[in-house]
Design an enzyme around this catalytic site. Structure first.
Site, short mmCIF file in Angstrom:
data_model
loop_
_atom_site.label_atom_id
_atom_site.label_comp_id
_atom_site.label_asym_id
_atom_site.label_seq_id
_atom_site.Cartn_x
_atom_site.Cartn_y
_atom_site.Cartn_z
N CYS A 198 0.86 -1.19 0.00
CA CYS A 198 0.00 0.00 0.00
C CYS A 198 0.90 1.24 0.00
O CYS A 198 2.06 1.16 -0.41
CB CYS A 198 -0.97 -0.03 1.18
SG CYS A 198 -0.18 -0.02 2.81
N ASN A 258 2.29 1.40 4.40
CA ASN A 258 2.60 0.13 5.08
C ASN A 258 2.27 0.19 6.58
O ASN A 258 2.93 -0.44 7.39
CB ASN A 258 4.06 -0.29 4.85
CG ASN A 258 4.38 -1.73 5.24
OD1 ASN A 258 5.49 -2.04 5.65
ND2 ASN A 258 3.42 -2.62 5.13
N CYS A 271 -1.44 0.67 7.38
CA CYS A 271 -2.88 0.35 7.49
C CYS A 271 -3.25 -0.87 6.65
O CYS A 271 -3.44 -1.97 7.19
CB CYS A 271 -3.74 1.54 7.08
SG CYS A 271 -3.51 3.01 8.10
N ARG A 272 -3.36 -0.70 5.34
CA ARG A 272 -3.92 -1.77 4.50
C ARG A 272 -2.99 -2.96 4.31
O ARG A 272 -3.41 -4.12 4.49
CB ARG A 272 -4.33 -1.20 3.13
CG ARG A 272 -5.49 -0.23 3.21
CD ARG A 272 -5.63 0.58 1.93
NE ARG A 272 -4.49 1.50 1.77
CZ ARG A 272 -4.28 2.25 0.71
NH1 ARG A 272 -5.11 2.18 -0.32
NH2 ARG A 272 -3.25 3.07 0.66
N SER A 273 -1.75 -2.72 3.91
CA SER A 273 -0.91 -3.89 3.60
C SER A 273 -0.50 -4.70 4.83
O SER A 273 -0.46 -5.93 4.74
CB SER A 273 0.30 -3.50 2.73
OG SER A 273 1.17 -2.62 3.38
N ASP A 316 -8.11 3.79 1.07
CA ASP A 316 -7.18 4.21 2.12
C ASP A 316 -7.98 4.66 3.34
O ASP A 316 -8.73 5.63 3.28
CB ASP A 316 -6.34 5.36 1.56
CG ASP A 316 -5.28 5.82 2.53
OD1 ASP A 316 -5.31 5.40 3.71
OD2 ASP A 316 -4.43 6.60 2.11
P1 4NP Z 1 -1.80 2.76 4.13
O1 4NP Z 1 -2.45 4.09 4.73
O2 4NP Z 1 -1.24 3.10 2.78
O3 4NP Z 1 -2.96 1.82 4.04
O4 4NP Z 1 -0.74 2.32 5.12
C1 4NP Z 1 -1.76 5.31 4.83
C2 4NP Z 1 -0.89 5.53 5.87
C3 4NP Z 1 -0.24 6.74 5.99
C4 4NP Z 1 -0.47 7.73 5.06
C5 4NP Z 1 -1.32 7.50 4.00
C6 4NP Z 1 -1.97 6.29 3.88
N1 4NP Z 1 0.18 8.98 5.20
O5 4NP Z 1 -0.11 9.88 4.38
O6 4NP Z 1 0.99 9.13 6.11
#
Ligand code: 4NP
Length: 158
Positions: A8, A11, A13-15, A125
């Protein structure tokens, strides 16, 4: 050995959620020795960081422990090493193709392709939303994880 990498943006939340859910499923089916599972982010914002506490709490409610995972950034050699490099959304997919060594593009796919009965092709997201976003992410990931493992078992005859 079959190698699976979930990717993602951050790294956190989703992945990592996909890694935890899929790792548990693989263990439940007695395949932990056959399938390597990891996750990474296309950006460097959260290197070394544990998963978002909201993601950890939502996963824990479904019996999945994400507390030991740490963020890392996806690299070109990941696309060589892993057999399945599964992007959560199209932005992650494009970012992966941008670092993909020539000839390995076929390994990069959208994870939701493995949940063909759901309408969504991207895992949204959840970072900037409320806690319900994390439950929705888990619903989607659980379904795609089942489809992915069935596909691997069929194609690799394990
Ligand atoms: P992820 O979510 O891609 O599912 O881990 C996010 C985590 C952090 C951010 C964006 C999306 N950020 O902008 O910091």
């Amino acid at each position: 050995m079959v190698r699976v990498l979930f990717v993602c943006l951050g790294n956190i939340c989703r992945s990592p959620t996909a890694e935890g859910v899929f790792r548990k499923l693989v263990a439940e089916q007695g395949l932990a020795g056959y399938i390597e599972v990891d996750s990474a982010g296309t950006h460097a914002y959260h290197i070394g960081t544990p998963p978002d506490l909201r993601a950890q709490a939502a996963a824990r409610q479904r019996g999945v422990d994400l507390s030991g995972l740490r963020g890392r950034q996806a690299m070109s050699r990941d696309v060589e090493h892993f057999d399945y490099v599964l992007a959560m959304d199209r932005e992650n997919y494009e970012n992966l193709l941008a670092i993909c060594p020539e000839g390995f593009e076929h390994k990069v796919r959208l994870f939701m392709e493995y949940a063909p009965h759901r309408p969504e092709r991207e895992v949204p997201d959840p970072y900037f939303g409320g806690t319900s976003g994390f439950d929705r992410v888990l619903d989607m990931i659980e379904e795609a994880a089942l489809g992915l493992l069935a596909d691997i078992r069929r194609s690799k005859e394990i």
